[in-house]
Enzyme design. Structure first.
Site, PDB file in Angstrom:
ATOM      1  N   CYS A 117       0.838  -1.200   0.000  1.00  0.00           N
ATOM      2  CA  CYS A 117       0.000   0.000   0.000  1.00  0.00           C
ATOM      3  C   CYS A 117       0.877   1.256   0.000  1.00  0.00           C
ATOM      4  O   CYS A 117       0.691   2.164  -0.813  1.00  0.00           O
ATOM      5  CB  CYS A 117      -0.928  -0.035   1.216  1.00  0.00           C
ATOM      6  N   CYS A 118       1.874   1.285   0.905  1.00  0.00           N
ATOM      7  CA  CYS A 118       2.776   2.443   0.949  1.00  0.00           C
ATOM      8  C   CYS A 118       3.560   2.565  -0.359  1.00  0.00           C
ATOM      9  O   CYS A 118       3.847   3.676  -0.813  1.00  0.00           O
ATOM     10  CB  CYS A 118       3.764   2.308   2.112  1.00  0.00           C
ATOM     11  N   CYS A 198      -1.496   8.110   7.572  1.00  0.00           N
ATOM     12  CA  CYS A 198      -2.848   7.813   7.108  1.00  0.00           C
ATOM     13  C   CYS A 198      -3.729   7.346   8.273  1.00  0.00           C
ATOM     14  O   CYS A 198      -3.251   6.717   9.225  1.00  0.00           O
ATOM     15  CB  CYS A 198      -2.808   6.725   6.048  1.00  0.00           C
ATOM     16  N   CYS A 201      -3.645   3.664   9.461  1.00  0.00           N
ATOM     17  CA  CYS A 201      -2.405   3.138  10.024  1.00  0.00           C
ATOM     18  C   CYS A 201      -1.874   3.981  11.174  1.00  0.00           C
ATOM     19  O   CYS A 201      -0.684   3.906  11.513  1.00  0.00           O
ATOM     20  CB  CYS A 201      -1.354   3.039   8.931  1.00  0.00           C
ATOM     21  N   CYS A 224       7.574   3.858   6.036  1.00  0.00           N
ATOM     22  CA  CYS A 224       6.672   3.669   4.904  1.00  0.00           C
ATOM     23  C   CYS A 224       7.395   3.258   3.636  1.00  0.00           C
ATOM     24  O   CYS A 224       6.772   2.820   2.676  1.00  0.00           O
ATOM     25  CB  CYS A 224       5.877   4.948   4.647  1.00  0.00           C
TER      26      CYS A 224
HETATM   27  S1  SF4 Z   1       0.361   4.529   5.812  1.00  0.00           S
HETATM   28 FE1  SF4 Z   1      -1.199   2.885   5.609  1.00  0.00          FE
HETATM   29  S2  SF4 Z   1      -2.886   3.678   4.323  1.00  0.00           S
HETATM   30 FE2  SF4 Z   1      -1.081   5.074   4.125  1.00  0.00          FE
HETATM   31  S3  SF4 Z   1      -0.069   4.371   2.301  1.00  0.00           S
HETATM   32 FE3  SF4 Z   1       0.931   3.321   4.020  1.00  0.00          FE
HETATM   33  S4  SF4 Z   1      -0.189   1.371   4.341  1.00  0.00           S
HETATM   34 FE4  SF4 Z   1      -1.426   2.695   2.962  1.00  0.00          FE
END
Ligand code: SF4
Length: 242
Positions: A117-118, A198, A201, A224
């Site tokens: 995701c990151c 985010c 998280c 991240c």
């Molecule tokens: S902090 Fe969480 S929601 Fe944001 S990009 Fe990374 S994994 Fe995705």
């Protein structure tokens, strides 16, 4: 220019012990004029670095990675703080709609693959945005986490030089600077979030916990991907305090 890895030791030797304002000034005006950006999350402690930058050159490009998963309070704070400081070139970057549709159509990826995701929401957009620069400034500090204890002021980051003017600043230094300059705080700090990313998280941090414990709680993930852990980093046990 020389390869970044050849420059870092010289820069660290020449400017690594300078106060944060001097590091920012030298970086913006002397070392990388017109070729440097600031990367800011507009998080809990972002105001201090952004104030230092705005004092020297408010037209400095400021890159904000809008993952589209931020707290609404963060987006409002970005706009308010940029206006307050007179920053004239805040650039919001982030994943394209097609990327989201392909990689995270139901917005659940953070719960089962936070690295992935990151990677597409943060790292890829920032990597693309930094292509036009030779160096970038980050607000990281050693005290924020055990994973940042050896953070240098100047470091090599692939093709870029990464500069951490506040690396040696303590929590008290940051708080005093913010108070002295009456910098507006992120509204979620008072709600128990000393480190903010985010919404999916980021969780409340309890007294005595490492400030970044609330990030990716339950996962052995500490960064991240925008920042790599320093060489001798280790991952603290989830229940360990400071
Ligand atoms: S902090 Fe969480 S929601 Fe944001 S990009 Fe990374 S994994 Fe995705």
């Amino acid at each position: 220019m020389d390869h970044p890895s050849d420059l870092v030791a010289d820069l660290q030797r020449a400017h690594g012990d300078a106060p944060p304002s001097k590091v920012v000034s030298v970086s913006l005006r002397d070392l990388f004029p017109g070729r440097i950006a600031v990367v800011s999350s507009f998080g809990a402690e972002s105001a201090v670095l952004l104030h230092l930058v705005a004092t020297i050159d408010p037209s400095t490009p400021v890159l904000f990675v809008d993952t589209l998963r931020h707290f609404p309070e963060t987006l409002a704070y970005r706009d308010r703080l940029a206006a307050h400081l007179g920053l004239s070139d805040v650039r919001s970057i982030g994943p394209a709609a097609e990327e989201i549709a392909q990689r995270d159509p139901d917005s659940s990826r953070a719960t089962w693959d936070p690295d992935g995701c990151c990677a597409f929401r943060k790292v890829a957009p920032l990597t693309a945005a930094l292509k036009g620069f030779d160096a970038w400034i980050s607000g990281r500090k050693r005290f924020q986490a055990v994973t940042r204890l050896d953070l240098p002021v100047f470091e090599s980051d692939g093709a870029h030089i990464k500069i951490n003017p506040l690396a040696r600043s303590g929590a008290a230094d940051i708080a005093l600077y913010a108070k002295t300059h009456r910098l507006p705080p992120h509204p979620l700090v008072a709600a128990g979030y000393p480190s903010i990313s985010c919404a999916a998280c980021t969780s409340v941090v309890l007294p005595g916990e490492d400030p970044r414990t609330g990030r990716w709680r339950g996962f052995e993930k500490t960064e991240c991907g925008i920042h790599r852990p320093t060489d001798n980093d280790f991952v603290p046990a989830p229940s360990s305090g400071k």
